[in-house]
Design an enzyme around this catalytic site. Structure first.
Site, PDB file in Angstrom:
ATOM      1  N   ARG A 144      23.019  53.621   9.900  1.00 30.05           N
ATOM      2  CA  ARG A 144      24.074  53.598  10.637  1.00 30.05           C
ATOM      3  C   ARG A 144      24.994  52.469  10.282  1.00 30.05           C
ATOM      4  O   ARG A 144      25.949  52.678  10.587  1.00 30.05           O
ATOM      5  CB  ARG A 144      23.545  53.801  12.029  1.00 30.05           C
ATOM      6  CG  ARG A 144      23.264  55.085  12.674  1.00 30.05           C
ATOM      7  CD  ARG A 144      23.390  55.108  14.197  1.00 30.05           C
ATOM      8  NE  ARG A 144      22.756  56.662  14.377  1.00 30.05           N
ATOM      9  CZ  ARG A 144      21.564  56.577  15.239  1.00 30.05           C
ATOM     10  NH1 ARG A 144      20.959  55.512  15.159  1.00 30.05           N
ATOM     11  NH2 ARG A 144      21.049  57.467  15.357  1.00 30.05           N
ATOM     12  N   GLY A 145      24.457  51.225  10.143  1.00 28.10           N
ATOM     13  CA  GLY A 145      25.387  50.206  10.064  1.00 28.10           C
ATOM     14  C   GLY A 145      26.224  50.212   8.806  1.00 28.10           C
ATOM     15  O   GLY A 145      27.503  50.028   8.963  1.00 28.10           O
TER      16      GLY A 145
END
Length: 357
Positions: A291-292
């Protein structure tokens, strides 16, 4: 709660203008980038009480241009984009029927702390469905928030299950309600904004990770700035119309900038080397999952579009990455260092921006 058709200015509740808000640059940037690309995944704003969190979010909703919706539709369905349509509007268009179009302000929905799941998701009247054979659905807050902003104050005090429901809808863009074998789904695309005070408890890491960006805000310390904020507020409360007129041009200019950025966004590119370095930083900081990486790429493209550019620069990464990663780092209870500083340190090292002491 829900927006209505545009009322004459004199009848509309006046909101403090977004461009008049002093300081809190991180929070403002995170909110603007989510408006440009809602797929960034929302913003979690953590900070002291009385720092203008709610004021800023309401000001943002008021700033946004009107949207075109299918008239009398409970989901603010678009009459042209299939992705943003409820089933009834979609059916009408597929049957070649004419759909009347109305314009309305971008909806801004406040989620009350005591809200039940039925209030949030909507309810199905089972009795009516069985006796009359129709899907009797009473839309909830997610329906009202479609194509707008859903604001949850004190999100860290909200039931974890409800936070999960909100995050699932924000990520998928749809809300599904199932009762006794009857299933209804409708579009629920919104920018999810949560705010809270860290003193009242943290959000669980797995829920925190689902928010695209995380802004930390502090009470302004400089006496001059504090005086300016107090004077502005007093001036607005004394004569809102006059105060709004002072910022009308700036508001219109920012509104144009946002619309232009949304149109330019699909053309923005990130160089392969920069993408590799983004992933290198995420790996170095031991960020779980991907996600980052995804959010940093999206946010960097959004800031480039906001500044009318079609190529992402290293400076864009430097500005957005702490907002995208600081809440994804594993917390060490013995550590006093700010997680945003750790991210900046890693960016400087990977991109060769190290500052000599």
């Amino acid at each position: 709660m829900t927006a209505t058709l545009e009322a004459p200015p004199k009848n509309r509740r006046l909101v403090f203008p977004f461009t008049a808000i002093v300081g809190q640059e991180q929070m403002k940037l995170a909110l603007l980038l989510n408006v440009i690309d809602p797929k960034i995944g929302g913003v979690m704003i953590m900070g002291d009480r009385g720092t203008g969190k709610s004021t800023t979010i309401r000001a943002l909703a008021d700033l946004l241009p009107e949207i075109e919706v299918a008239e009398n539709d409970p989901y603010n369905s678009s009459a042209t984009d299939f992705e943003l349509m409820g089933d009834e509007v979609k059916e009408k268009i597929q049957n070649g029927e004419q759909v009347a179009i109305a314009r309305k302000k971008v909806p801004m929905v406040d989620l009350p702390l005591g809200a039940t799941e039925d209030r949030v998701c909507g309810t199905i009247d089972i009795e009516k469905a069985l006796s009359e054979g129709v899907k009797a659905f009473e839309p909830g807050l997610l329906a009202k928030a479609n194509r707008g902003i859903l604001y949850v104050d004190e999100v860290n005090l909200l039931d974890d299950h409800l936070v999960d429901v909100l995050l699932d809808s924000a990520a998928s863009g749809w809300n599904t309600v199932e009762r006794e074998g009857i299933s209804i789904r409708h579009p629920a695309r919104f920018v999810l904004v949560g705010s809270g005070n860290p003193e009242e408890g943290e959000l669980r890491p797995q829920l925190l990770d689902r928010f695209g960006m995380h802004a930390e805000i502090r009470t302004v310390k400089e006496p001059d700035l504090r005086v300016q904020i107090v004077e502005q507020r007093a001036e607005f409360d004394r004569n809102p119309q006059e105060f709004m007129a002072k910022y009308k041009e700036k508001q219109e200019e920012l509104q144009r900038k946002l619309v232009d950025a949304q149109n330019l966004l699909p053309q923005v590119t990130i160089d392969y080397d920069i993408r590799v370095k983004i992933s290198e930083i995420c790996s170095e900081l031991d960020v779980d999952g991907l996600r980052g990486d995804i959010v940093t790429n999206r946010a960097a493209k959004a800031i480039a579009a906001f500044e009318s550019r079609t190529e992402v620069t290293v400076d864009d990464i430097r500005r957005v990455m702490p907002l995208c990663l600081r809440h994804r780092l594993r917390k060490d209870p013995l550590e006093t260092i700010d997680s945003g500083y750790k991210v900046e340190k890693s960016i400087n090292r990977v991109f060769g921006l190290e500052v000599t002491e």
